[in-house]
Design a protein around this motif. Sequence first.
Motif, PDB file in Angstrom:
ATOM      1  N   SER A 237      45.135  29.367  31.716  1.00 38.42           N
ATOM      2  CA  SER A 237      43.666  29.330  31.739  1.00 38.42           C
ATOM      3  C   SER A 237      43.097  28.556  30.558  1.00 38.42           C
ATOM      4  N   THR A 238      43.895  28.374  29.505  1.00 34.60           N
ATOM      5  CA  THR A 238      43.419  27.679  28.305  1.00 34.60           C
ATOM      6  C   THR A 238      43.734  26.196  28.352  1.00 34.60           C
ATOM      7  N   PHE A 239      44.923  25.842  28.823  1.00 30.98           N
ATOM      8  CA  PHE A 239      45.336  24.444  28.856  1.00 30.98           C
ATOM      9  C   PHE A 239      44.891  23.792  30.155  1.00 30.98           C
ATOM     10  N   ASP A 240      44.432  22.559  30.069  1.00 31.74           N
ATOM     11  CA  ASP A 240      44.048  21.814  31.263  1.00 31.74           C
ATOM     12  C   ASP A 240      45.269  21.387  32.078  1.00 31.74           C
ATOM     13  N   GLU A 241      46.362  21.068  31.394  1.00 32.51           N
ATOM     14  CA  GLU A 241      47.571  20.662  32.106  1.00 32.51           C
ATOM     15  C   GLU A 241      48.199  21.878  32.781  1.00 32.51           C
ATOM     16  N   PRO A 242      48.548  21.772  34.059  1.00 31.31           N
ATOM     17  CA  PRO A 242      49.155  22.922  34.751  1.00 31.31           C
ATOM     18  C   PRO A 242      50.554  23.212  34.220  1.00 31.31           C
ATOM     19  N   TYR A 243      51.022  24.412  34.493  1.00 39.54           N
ATOM     20  CA  TYR A 243      52.409  24.757  34.156  1.00 39.54           C
ATOM     21  C   TYR A 243      53.330  23.737  34.812  1.00 39.54           C
ATOM     22  N   PRO A 244      54.229  23.118  34.062  1.00 41.75           N
ATOM     23  CA  PRO A 244      54.919  21.937  34.578  1.00 41.75           C
ATOM     24  C   PRO A 244      56.179  22.176  35.398  1.00 41.75           C
ATOM     25  N   PHE A 245      56.600  23.436  35.594  1.00 45.10           N
ATOM     26  CA  PHE A 245      57.879  23.683  36.252  1.00 45.10           C
ATOM     27  C   PHE A 245      57.688  24.608  37.448  1.00 45.10           C
ATOM     28  N   ALA A 246      58.763  24.809  38.218  1.00 47.91           N
ATOM     29  CA  ALA A 246      58.625  25.450  39.525  1.00 47.91           C
ATOM     30  C   ALA A 246      58.852  26.953  39.506  1.00 47.91           C
ATOM     31  N   ASP A 247      59.379  27.486  38.412  1.00 43.75           N
ATOM     32  CA  ASP A 247      59.533  28.932  38.283  1.00 43.75           C
ATOM     33  C   ASP A 247      59.615  29.253  36.799  1.00 43.75           C
ATOM     34  N   TYR A 248      59.699  30.562  36.474  1.00 42.45           N
ATOM     35  CA  TYR A 248      59.781  30.942  35.060  1.00 42.45           C
ATOM     36  C   TYR A 248      60.716  32.123  34.931  1.00 42.45           C
ATOM     37  N   GLN A 249      61.960  31.822  34.571  1.00 47.67           N
ATOM     38  CA  GLN A 249      62.974  32.845  34.379  1.00 47.67           C
ATOM     39  C   GLN A 249      63.205  33.046  32.883  1.00 47.67           C
ATOM     40  N   GLN A 250      63.564  34.267  32.490  1.00 50.42           N
ATOM     41  CA  GLN A 250      63.882  34.583  31.102  1.00 50.42           C
ATOM     42  C   GLN A 250      65.140  35.446  31.105  1.00 50.42           C
ATOM     43  N   VAL A 251      66.116  35.068  30.272  1.00 50.07           N
ATOM     44  CA  VAL A 251      67.420  35.720  30.344  1.00 50.07           C
ATOM     45  C   VAL A 251      67.908  36.060  28.947  1.00 50.07           C
ATOM     46  N   PHE A 252      68.389  37.285  28.789  1.00 48.96           N
ATOM     47  CA  PHE A 252      69.006  37.724  27.539  1.00 48.96           C
ATOM     48  C   PHE A 252      70.471  37.258  27.557  1.00 48.96           C
ATOM     49  N   THR A 253      70.780  36.274  26.735  1.00 52.68           N
ATOM     50  CA  THR A 253      72.090  35.642  26.774  1.00 52.68           C
ATOM     51  C   THR A 253      72.916  36.013  25.543  1.00 52.68           C
ATOM     52  N   PRO A 254      74.192  36.321  25.718  1.00 52.69           N
ATOM     53  CA  PRO A 254      75.052  36.597  24.564  1.00 52.69           C
ATOM     54  C   PRO A 254      75.503  35.305  23.893  1.00 52.69           C
ATOM     55  N   GLY A 255      75.534  35.315  22.548  1.00 46.52           N
ATOM     56  CA  GLY A 255      76.088  34.189  21.805  1.00 46.52           C
ATOM     57  C   GLY A 255      75.121  33.108  21.405  1.00 46.52           C
ATOM     58  N   LEU A 256      73.836  33.229  21.747  1.00 44.16           N
ATOM     59  CA  LEU A 256      72.854  32.206  21.401  1.00 44.16           C
ATOM     60  C   LEU A 256      72.633  32.182  19.888  1.00 44.16           C
ATOM     61  N   ASN A 257      72.650  30.985  19.289  1.00 43.46           N
ATOM     62  CA  ASN A 257      72.472  30.878  17.843  1.00 43.46           C
ATOM     63  C   ASN A 257      71.017  31.045  17.414  1.00 43.46           C
TER      64      ASN A 257
END
Length: 805
Positions: A237-257
């Motif tokens: 609602s704040t940015f004029d540019e639309p969300y640029p991707f087709a989905d939004y996943q978030q994953v808790f991954t082991p080993g990320l630095n």
Amino acid sequence: MSLTLTDARTRSALISDVDTVVHLDLTPTDRYDLTATITFACQTPGASSFLELTDASDIVVETADGTTWQYDGKRITLSGLAADNSVTMRARMPYVTDGDGMTVVIDPADDERYVSGFTAMDIAQRVIPCFDQPDIKTSFTVSVTAPSHWTVLANGLFDRREDDTWFFHPTPRFSTYIFFVCGGPYVSKTWDEPYALAEGGTLPFGWHARASQAEALERDFENLKFVTSRAFAHYTSTFDEPYPFADYQQVFTPGLNWGAMEFPGCVAFRDEYLTPGEPTAMQRHAMSSVIAHETAHMWFGDLVTMAWWEDTWLNESFADYMGYEVSGRATGTDTWTAAALGRKLSAYSADSRRSTHRIAEDAENLVDVDTAFANFDMITYAKGNAVLRQLVTWLGEEDFIRGVNTHLSAHPFGTATLADFLDALDGATDRDVRSWAEAWLRTTGFDTITVTRDGDVPVLTRTGSRPHRFTVVGYGTNGSVVREEIVDLASEPVRLEAFAGLAVLPNALDETYAALDLDDQSKAVLDAALSRIERSLTRGLLWATAVATVQRGTRSIESLIALARTQLVDEDDATVFEGAIGLALRMAATYSSVDTVGTHLDLLAELARIVLDSPKTHLHAAAERIFAHSASDAVELMQRLDAATDPAVRWMYVTRLAELGQGAAIAAEAERDRTTAGAHAALRSTAALPTPEAKAEAWARLTSGTLSNREFSAMADGFWGIEQGALVAEYAARAPREFAAFARTQGQAMGQLIGRALPSIPLPDGSAAVVSELRAVVETDVPTVALRGFNDHLDDLEQMRAATA
């Protein structure tokens, strides 16, 4: 050698219109199989260029007639390029355990395997073939073959599954350093939200975690979903540019630095963020701010990207500022209090070191990627965050957002520079943003705002040449607010006639980035009334200021602990309490001497015990953690261990008991907690055992090169026990030279961890031997990333020695 600026500029002038089709077979457990086709245009037919692909074996490359190739283990050199090119390659690729590349973690809770293709600066080439620089963007069409019971996630929207192969829709073009794929038996919580620009009018969302974390994901899911949805709604609602991707996943991954990584459409988080027990106040703030931070990156970084790494701040400073601002709005909490007690202090520390640098650096100063990687630091993150907050205060939020929208809309799916951003702000305001940027973004260090008195009238002055706008509050002797004003402070002193006789606190809402030097009257009143100050943000600022004065040597560690004991017993805000008592413990562990550290820990343990015995149950989680780190009564520690239910807290008790020579609980707790967190905690506790034999064994493992990134950090953390200075003094003196030798055999990620693993505990000689060794070692051939950590640690130790002299 990492990619140089010269090579990047040469290649960028040649290569364009890149598209990548890649298939990964993750079913083998020794190495994975890769097939990729990269199509691209070359601006100068007949020229030569290169793709990167590190440590491939059995490589076969197919090119069009007339194009030849050679592979040296890192670069695929292509000669005789045509105007339009297609390169197909097949190879076997290594798995890693250091978080730089296709990282494998085996979860000891169920022996399940998790594979994550972690990319970052100069790291995508360890996963896939690519033109590995930020200004050569490519689309990705990905397919992955994986074990049948796995879930596979990637940047693109999931398309279909055929047998054991997962197919994803093509992505828009984005930089290679944010390519991502991961797989494992994840548990998932998904939902759709209305979003008119998405196909079908909704956008798919999801949170994913390891199977052994299912209970924790279930517990926290509604809050994770709430923060995600609110942050996403704010940005769209704040940015004029639309969300640029087709989905939004978030994953808790082991080993990320990293804490998290902004992979387009599929953000990776450290799995430690999903705590085994109920998260504390500061942990909740951290999680919500990181969610909002990474969501902001979908625009700042993923949609619009810097051309080279000198403008990293256009990604990270913006996302860090937005993370705290938007998460606070989403959750209805004051996340800036948490920032004042943590994030911002790290900026002042970073800005006090020789390694400090301008927020907006010159490209020519970042000659290669390893040099640039060192600038992913608290100048770029925390200071950039604070400076942008001052910009919004100075400019006004409406003009700031107008300029941001102009900037984003001018460069969608492209690259941008500081000059581009200033052009956008110029069109949104009449203020002189170029002079502001020169003063704030193109200089190093920070100003000090000083309060003096002309009779009863407070007078504000500042060092440096930066313009400041902030709130000044005048307090009565009981801590009540008497007067409040917005002040602009530049080169001329500001007399506060209306504040005559009052205790004065400049920057009371932490709106600018500057140290504070208060007059004696204000110090005395604010110290005595600290717990009664109305705003939690102001109390957080005062605690951070108290810690900063210890670091500068104008307040003793004894004074800080006395302040904690008199004021924190009356504190009622969980964020302020947790942040402040945690800072007191950190300062005690760093600024005490070998002779006094035990006394200081006992005093903090007594304070924690008082709170634990009080009815303020919302403070108990933080108090118990401090008690578990500082208490010295083994019987009481064991009793509290028996009563504790949070696995993380139980391990804190076990580790503290191990530090005190009581290691019998380690094996039993490791059997009870068969998770990755438990395995790492067992390593930490074992390394903490206070016997010469235990330390010798732990040291051998630390420098063996056999530990994963998480295992190394856990053992290093346990090895330097707060009260074990006399026991580990020999290793402290050896550490700079031996860690430097170890770093020469490691990559970027481990180099950073090694640089951060040096001791800062009280030592019998006040760290003199460590300082001497560091001074010698930093003059030798130490890899760039580790060298930055060594130099920063040397600066911190020298500052500590000066402050306690």
